[in-house]
Design an enzyme around this catalytic site. Sequence first.
Site, PDB file in Angstrom:
ATOM      1  N   CYS A  85     -10.771 -49.711  25.207  1.00  0.00           N
ATOM      2  CA  CYS A  85      -9.853 -48.942  26.461  1.00  0.00           C
ATOM      3  C   CYS A  85     -10.932 -48.977  27.565  1.00  0.00           C
ATOM      4  CB  CYS A  85      -9.290 -47.596  25.956  1.00  0.00           C
ATOM      5  SG  CYS A  85      -8.532 -46.838  27.143  1.00  0.00           S
ATOM      6  N   GLY A  86     -10.555 -49.583  28.745  1.00  0.00           N
ATOM      7  CA  GLY A  86     -11.702 -49.620  29.808  1.00  0.00           C
ATOM      8  C   GLY A  86     -11.605 -48.266  30.507  1.00  0.00           C
ATOM      9  N   HIS A  87     -10.343 -47.807  30.886  1.00  0.00           N
ATOM     10  CA  HIS A  87     -10.466 -46.311  31.487  1.00  0.00           C
ATOM     11  C   HIS A  87     -10.895 -45.433  30.764  1.00  0.00           C
ATOM     12  CE1 HIS A  87      -6.613 -44.771  29.333  1.00  0.00           C
ATOM     13  NE2 HIS A  87      -7.377 -43.466  29.802  1.00  0.00           N
ATOM     14  N   HIS A 205       0.058 -55.295  25.225  1.00  0.00           N
ATOM     15  CA  HIS A 205       0.248 -54.737  26.741  1.00  0.00           C
ATOM     16  C   HIS A 205       1.083 -55.738  27.669  1.00  0.00           C
ATOM     17  CE1 HIS A 205      -3.036 -52.297  25.138  1.00  0.00           C
ATOM     18  NE2 HIS A 205      -2.922 -51.600  26.232  1.00  0.00           N
ATOM     19  N   ASP A 231      -0.034 -47.763  32.833  1.00  0.00           N
ATOM     20  CA  ASP A 231      -1.109 -47.059  32.987  1.00  0.00           C
ATOM     21  C   ASP A 231      -1.336 -46.910  34.551  1.00  0.00           C
ATOM     22  OD1 ASP A 231      -3.888 -47.020  33.307  1.00  0.00           O
ATOM     23  OD2 ASP A 231      -4.522 -48.557  31.625  1.00  0.00           O
ATOM     24  N   CYS A 235      -6.274 -50.451  34.472  1.00  0.00           N
ATOM     25  CA  CYS A 235      -6.347 -51.000  33.086  1.00  0.00           C
ATOM     26  C   CYS A 235      -7.407 -51.695  33.001  1.00  0.00           C
ATOM     27  CB  CYS A 235      -5.117 -51.536  32.363  1.00  0.00           C
ATOM     28  SG  CYS A 235      -5.308 -51.710  30.662  1.00  0.00           S
ATOM     29  N   GLY A 236      -8.484 -50.932  32.373  1.00  0.00           N
ATOM     30  CA  GLY A 236     -10.059 -51.988  32.101  1.00  0.00           C
ATOM     31  C   GLY A 236      -9.756 -53.063  31.258  1.00  0.00           C
ATOM     32  N   THR A 237      -9.225 -53.099  30.231  1.00  0.00           N
ATOM     33  CA  THR A 237      -9.051 -54.233  29.348  1.00  0.00           C
ATOM     34  C   THR A 237      -8.062 -55.372  29.909  1.00  0.00           C
ATOM     35  OG1 THR A 237      -7.494 -52.965  27.922  1.00  0.00           O
ATOM     36  CG2 THR A 237      -9.651 -53.039  27.046  1.00  0.00           C
TER      37      THR A 237
HETATM   38  O1  PYC Z   1      -8.069 -49.031  30.691  1.00  0.00           O
HETATM   39  O2  PYC Z   1      -8.302 -50.519  29.009  1.00  0.00           O
HETATM   40  C1  PYC Z   1      -7.553 -49.619  29.564  1.00  0.00           C
HETATM   41  C2  PYC Z   1      -6.378 -49.034  28.986  1.00  0.00           C
HETATM   42  C3  PYC Z   1      -5.721 -49.436  27.791  1.00  0.00           C
HETATM   43  C4  PYC Z   1      -4.498 -48.691  27.613  1.00  0.00           C
HETATM   44  C5  PYC Z   1      -4.589 -47.636  28.582  1.00  0.00           C
HETATM   45  N1  PYC Z   1      -5.842 -47.956  29.519  1.00  0.00           N
END
Ligand code: PYC
Length: 310
Positions: A85-87, A205, A231, A235-237
């Site tokens: 999870c990036g965030h 996702h 999100d 979303c980092g990923t």
């Molecule tokens: O930021 O990767 C992300 C992420 C995944 C699900 C919610 N945020």
Amino acid sequence: MHVIDSHTGGEPTRVILDGGPDLGTGSLAERARRLATDHEEFYLSVMREPRGQPAMVGALLVEPVDPTCVAGVIYFDMGAVLGMCGHGTIGLTVTLAHLGRISPGVHRIETPVGVVEVELSDANTVTVKNVESRRVHSKVAVDVPGHGVIEGDVAYGGNWFFIVDPSPLPVNTGNIRALTDLAISVREAAIAQGAGGENGEPIDHVIFQGEAPQRDVHSRNFVLCPDDTYDRSPCGTGSSARLACLAADNRLAPGEEIVQHSVIGSPYRLSYQTGPNGGVIPSITGQAFVTAQSTILFDGNDPFKNGIAH
Ligand code: PYC
């Protein structure tokens, strides 16, 4: 159970410092599988209302296998245990700094999908160097009941994404309900029609890429998460998977930086370097802020001890 809550561009993260289940030993991937199969009640009780909130991601701190890492972490929301999870990693890094466990500089964090590197620039600003990300299929057509055929790319950024560019609907806050409903239908159609990773990994996702009104912003995205919420951050990923698609299409050069906005307008700065296995190593820069430091209580007489299912 002691937790620290933060948000990254509006997207909440709850870091669980203690009181989680015993996941035994082994790799983080094995421990994440145990969390998913044997401890669903635990993670739902922490994410669902009345203790949690929609869109919240939990970050369970665990002992890393790799001793060079400052922490091991397993992420989840109320729909699934996540690969990365990036965030959440930006939120976790700011939380570790808030606790005095790390200082500004570069640190390593172990996740179920590999080690990621984080650079804490100040109390709130973090750059995540994610695991190698890649596009595995381009222009995959899925037949979405009630809508028709929608084409998207299947890409990996620590989780599995179906990325639709351009978005079938304008990406703005007035359309969040409609975007959510359509993204759920796209995810269900993609899963039913076998559009997933190279080893059959299911899409977890969906991203719709829209135009941003600002000239200096590359695009604005809408990202549907496994718990059927959107999100609030870009979303980092998902941004990692998107960078892999831009690179594969020669639409962005290594080292070139773009600004990606979420549907509510929160920004990430994004760039990539070419990865060793033909994918990209994404860099994601964003900001997180600590919002609460709490002790979570579970009363055996509470009819909603395990959270509200709806
Ligand atoms: O930021 O990767 C992300 C992420 C995944 C699900 C919610 N945020």
